[in-house]
Write a protein that holds these residues in place. Structure first.
Motif, PDB file in Angstrom:
ATOM      1  N   VAL A  21       0.839  -1.204   0.000  1.00 43.21           N
ATOM      2  CA  VAL A  21       0.000   0.000   0.000  1.00 43.21           C
ATOM      3  C   VAL A  21       0.871   1.250   0.000  1.00 43.21           C
ATOM      4  CG1 VAL A  21      -1.648   1.325   1.386  1.00 43.21           C
ATOM      5  CG2 VAL A  21      -1.998  -1.125   1.027  1.00 43.21           C
ATOM      6  N   ILE A  22       1.938   1.267   0.794  1.00 41.74           N
ATOM      7  CA  ILE A  22       2.831   2.423   0.827  1.00 41.74           C
ATOM      8  C   ILE A  22       3.484   2.631  -0.537  1.00 41.74           C
ATOM      9  CG2 ILE A  22       4.998   3.271   1.801  1.00 41.74           C
ATOM     10  CD1 ILE A  22       4.125   1.993   4.456  1.00 41.74           C
ATOM     11  N   ALA A  23       3.956   1.566  -1.155  1.00 43.51           N
ATOM     12  CA  ALA A  23       4.576   1.674  -2.478  1.00 43.51           C
ATOM     13  C   ALA A  23       3.566   2.147  -3.518  1.00 43.51           C
ATOM     14  CB  ALA A  23       5.171   0.333  -2.885  1.00 43.51           C
ATOM     15  N   PHE A  24       2.336   1.664  -3.432  1.00 44.54           N
ATOM     16  CA  PHE A  24       1.288   2.076  -4.365  1.00 44.54           C
ATOM     17  C   PHE A  24       1.015   3.577  -4.250  1.00 44.54           C
ATOM     18  CE2 PHE A  24      -3.191   2.800  -5.396  1.00 44.54           C
ATOM     19  CZ  PHE A  24      -3.241   2.283  -6.681  1.00 44.54           C
ATOM     20  N   VAL A  25       0.913   4.086  -3.025  1.00 44.66           N
ATOM     21  CA  VAL A  25       0.646   5.512  -2.822  1.00 44.66           C
ATOM     22  C   VAL A  25       1.813   6.355  -3.333  1.00 44.66           C
ATOM     23  CG1 VAL A  25       0.355   7.292  -1.050  1.00 44.66           C
ATOM     24  CG2 VAL A  25      -0.974   5.190  -0.934  1.00 44.66           C
TER      25      VAL A  25
END
Length: 78
Positions: A21-25
């Motif tokens: 999720v952090i990488a996606f954001v």
């Protein structure tokens, strides 16, 4: 013994989901910027590409995602 491994597996899954999720954001917000500079050395022009992290784009992206859901009422900072 199997309970300990089950908990460890769940923790690994939770950690990997959080990192995803952090990488996606970060990728969707455009926080990683590519800068291209042209340098001339001994008459030969070369392009130098560098990547920079701009954390200022992340809150803007998150506000654009949450604003339609909250109606902008929960986003007031003043």
């Amino acid at each position: 013994m199997s309970k300990n491994r089950s908990g460890l597996f769940k923790a690994a899954l939770a950690l990997s989901l959080m990192l995803f999720v952090i990488a996606f954001v970060i990728v969707k917000s455009g926080a990683i910027e590519t800068r291209v500079e042209k340098k001339t050395v001994d008459g030969v022009e070369t392009e130098v590409r560098s990547h920079h992290f701009n954390s200022g784009k992340i809150p803007i992206y998150l506000k654009s995602v949450t604003a339609p859901l909250t109606g902008k009422k929960a986003l007031e900072q003043d």
